[in-house]
Design a protein around this motif. Sequence first.
Motif, PDB file in Angstrom:
ATOM      1  N   PRO A  90       0.835  -1.202   0.000  1.00 26.69           N
ATOM      2  CA  PRO A  90       0.000   0.000   0.000  1.00 26.69           C
ATOM      3  C   PRO A  90       0.874   1.258   0.000  1.00 26.69           C
ATOM      4  O   PRO A  90       1.963   1.269   0.572  1.00 26.69           O
ATOM      5  CB  PRO A  90      -0.795  -0.113   1.305  1.00 26.69           C
ATOM      6  CG  PRO A  90       0.075  -0.948   2.190  1.00 26.69           C
ATOM      7  CD  PRO A  90       0.778  -1.917   1.269  1.00 26.69           C
ATOM      8  N   GLN A  91       0.389   2.271  -0.657  1.00 25.31           N
ATOM      9  CA  GLN A  91       1.120   3.536  -0.703  1.00 25.31           C
ATOM     10  C   GLN A  91       1.107   4.188   0.678  1.00 25.31           C
ATOM     11  O   GLN A  91       0.184   3.993   1.466  1.00 25.31           O
ATOM     12  CB  GLN A  91       0.482   4.465  -1.737  1.00 25.31           C
ATOM     13  CG  GLN A  91       0.510   3.908  -3.147  1.00 25.31           C
ATOM     14  CD  GLN A  91       1.934   3.607  -3.601  1.00 25.31           C
ATOM     15  OE1 GLN A  91       2.728   4.506  -3.812  1.00 25.31           O
ATOM     16  NE2 GLN A  91       2.248   2.330  -3.748  1.00 25.31           N
ATOM     17  N   ALA A  97      -4.591   7.821   2.310  1.00 22.72           N
ATOM     18  CA  ALA A  97      -4.025   8.572   1.189  1.00 22.72           C
ATOM     19  C   ALA A  97      -4.575   9.991   1.102  1.00 22.72           C
ATOM     20  O   ALA A  97      -3.835  10.925   0.784  1.00 22.72           O
ATOM     21  CB  ALA A  97      -4.284   7.822  -0.115  1.00 22.72           C
ATOM     22  N   SER A 108      -5.670   4.201   8.417  1.00 20.97           N
ATOM     23  CA  SER A 108      -6.686   3.891   7.411  1.00 20.97           C
ATOM     24  C   SER A 108      -7.527   2.697   7.828  1.00 20.97           C
ATOM     25  O   SER A 108      -7.184   1.949   8.740  1.00 20.97           O
ATOM     26  CB  SER A 108      -6.017   3.598   6.073  1.00 20.97           C
ATOM     27  OG  SER A 108      -5.225   2.436   6.185  1.00 20.97           O
ATOM     28  N   TRP A 113     -10.686   1.281  -0.033  1.00 21.96           N
ATOM     29  CA  TRP A 113      -9.474   1.270  -0.851  1.00 21.96           C
ATOM     30  C   TRP A 113      -9.803   1.551  -2.305  1.00 21.96           C
ATOM     31  O   TRP A 113     -10.950   1.473  -2.736  1.00 21.96           O
ATOM     32  CB  TRP A 113      -8.786  -0.083  -0.724  1.00 21.96           C
ATOM     33  CG  TRP A 113      -9.669  -1.217  -1.159  1.00 21.96           C
ATOM     34  CD1 TRP A 113     -10.648  -1.828  -0.425  1.00 21.96           C
ATOM     35  CD2 TRP A 113      -9.687  -1.849  -2.443  1.00 21.96           C
ATOM     36  NE1 TRP A 113     -11.264  -2.806  -1.180  1.00 21.96           N
ATOM     37  CE2 TRP A 113     -10.695  -2.839  -2.420  1.00 21.96           C
ATOM     38  CE3 TRP A 113      -8.945  -1.674  -3.606  1.00 21.96           C
ATOM     39  CZ2 TRP A 113     -10.968  -3.656  -3.505  1.00 21.96           C
ATOM     40  CZ3 TRP A 113      -9.225  -2.486  -4.696  1.00 21.96           C
ATOM     41  CH2 TRP A 113     -10.225  -3.468  -4.637  1.00 21.96           C
ATOM     42  N   ARG A 119      -1.503   1.339  -8.377  1.00 18.83           N
ATOM     43  CA  ARG A 119      -1.059   1.452  -6.978  1.00 18.83           C
ATOM     44  C   ARG A 119      -2.244   1.307  -6.036  1.00 18.83           C
ATOM     45  O   ARG A 119      -3.350   1.766  -6.329  1.00 18.83           O
ATOM     46  CB  ARG A 119      -0.404   2.814  -6.726  1.00 18.83           C
ATOM     47  CG  ARG A 119       0.790   3.100  -7.593  1.00 18.83           C
ATOM     48  CD  ARG A 119       1.970   2.319  -7.121  1.00 18.83           C
ATOM     49  NE  ARG A 119       3.129   2.590  -7.942  1.00 18.83           N
ATOM     50  CZ  ARG A 119       4.167   1.819  -7.987  1.00 18.83           C
ATOM     51  NH1 ARG A 119       4.207   0.727  -7.266  1.00 18.83           N
ATOM     52  NH2 ARG A 119       5.192   2.106  -8.742  1.00 18.83           N
ATOM     53  N   TYR A 121      -4.178   2.280  -2.733  1.00 18.36           N
ATOM     54  CA  TYR A 121      -4.374   3.372  -1.776  1.00 18.36           C
ATOM     55  C   TYR A 121      -5.481   2.954  -0.820  1.00 18.36           C
ATOM     56  O   TYR A 121      -6.510   2.419  -1.248  1.00 18.36           O
ATOM     57  CB  TYR A 121      -4.792   4.661  -2.492  1.00 18.36           C
ATOM     58  CG  TYR A 121      -3.767   5.175  -3.475  1.00 18.36           C
ATOM     59  CD1 TYR A 121      -2.733   6.012  -3.055  1.00 18.36           C
ATOM     60  CD2 TYR A 121      -3.832   4.817  -4.819  1.00 18.36           C
ATOM     61  CE1 TYR A 121      -1.791   6.482  -3.962  1.00 18.36           C
ATOM     62  CE2 TYR A 121      -2.893   5.284  -5.730  1.00 18.36           C
ATOM     63  CZ  TYR A 121      -1.877   6.108  -5.291  1.00 18.36           C
ATOM     64  OH  TYR A 121      -0.939   6.577  -6.181  1.00 18.36           O
ATOM     65  N   SER A 129     -11.980   8.644   0.340  1.00 16.32           N
ATOM     66  CA  SER A 129     -11.721   7.865  -0.864  1.00 16.32           C
ATOM     67  C   SER A 129     -12.341   8.545  -2.074  1.00 16.32           C
ATOM     68  O   SER A 129     -11.709   8.655  -3.134  1.00 16.32           O
ATOM     69  CB  SER A 129     -12.300   6.458  -0.692  1.00 16.32           C
ATOM     70  OG  SER A 129     -12.234   5.738  -1.890  1.00 16.32           O
ATOM     71  N   SER A 136      -7.298  11.957  -8.626  1.00 13.58           N
ATOM     72  CA  SER A 136      -6.325  11.013  -8.071  1.00 13.58           C
ATOM     73  C   SER A 136      -4.882  11.366  -8.412  1.00 13.58           C
ATOM     74  O   SER A 136      -3.992  11.204  -7.579  1.00 13.58           O
ATOM     75  CB  SER A 136      -6.650   9.585  -8.502  1.00 13.58           C
ATOM     76  OG  SER A 136      -6.609   9.462  -9.903  1.00 13.58           O
ATOM     77  N   ALA A 140      -2.397  12.073  -5.442  1.00  9.14           N
ATOM     78  CA  ALA A 140      -1.286  11.130  -5.268  1.00  9.14           C
ATOM     79  C   ALA A 140       0.048  11.875  -5.249  1.00  9.14           C
ATOM     80  O   ALA A 140       0.931  11.552  -4.449  1.00  9.14           O
ATOM     81  CB  ALA A 140      -1.302  10.079  -6.368  1.00  9.14           C
ATOM     82  N   SER A 144       2.478  11.977  -2.059  1.00 12.49           N
ATOM     83  CA  SER A 144       3.866  11.494  -2.173  1.00 12.49           C
ATOM     84  C   SER A 144       4.844  12.512  -1.602  1.00 12.49           C
ATOM     85  O   SER A 144       5.789  12.151  -0.894  1.00 12.49           O
ATOM     86  CB  SER A 144       4.219  11.208  -3.630  1.00 12.49           C
ATOM     87  OG  SER A 144       3.499  10.112  -4.097  1.00 12.49           O
TER      88      SER A 144
END
Length: 156
Positions: A90-91, A97, A108, A113, A119, A121, A129, A136, A140, A144
């Motif tokens: 998972p990221q 995320a 989480s 998800w 990937r 998340y 979500s 996204s 993302a 990051s």
Amino acid sequence: MSTRRAFLWGMAAATLAVGMAAAPLSFAQPRPAVAERLGLKGYDPVAYFTLGVATLGVADHELVWDGVRYRFANAWHRDLFRADPDKYAPQFGGQCAMNMANGNLRESDPTIWTISDGRLYVFASAAGSERFRQDSGTNATKASGNWQNLKRSPGP
């Protein structure tokens, strides 16, 4: 036996007895192993990709990767993960995320998800979500960047 010899023999025996009694105290006792954090609360990271559903893993099929212990539903999933952990992990260490995109660490719920751009998340809520999926790519990228600063934080 002479008095001197008896005295020396007694001293040697006493020294040996004291040394043996103290021996266990003088050696470092093994410390209990520190348990790695259980990733995804025990859910199988590969199952999201192969089965399309959040699936609990089992203790019989565990693997530690990057300091995190993951469980898998079966040996095949474990072996897939072992062969390519970056694909399945998972990221953001499994943190939410959307919260990560906003610069926050938040645990989480692995049953919420999405897979985006190949990937995995996971999110703290269905609303998070949904917000993440609306953009996204941008979310993302933000997440990051924030992860680089927050991943060393103690966490929630």
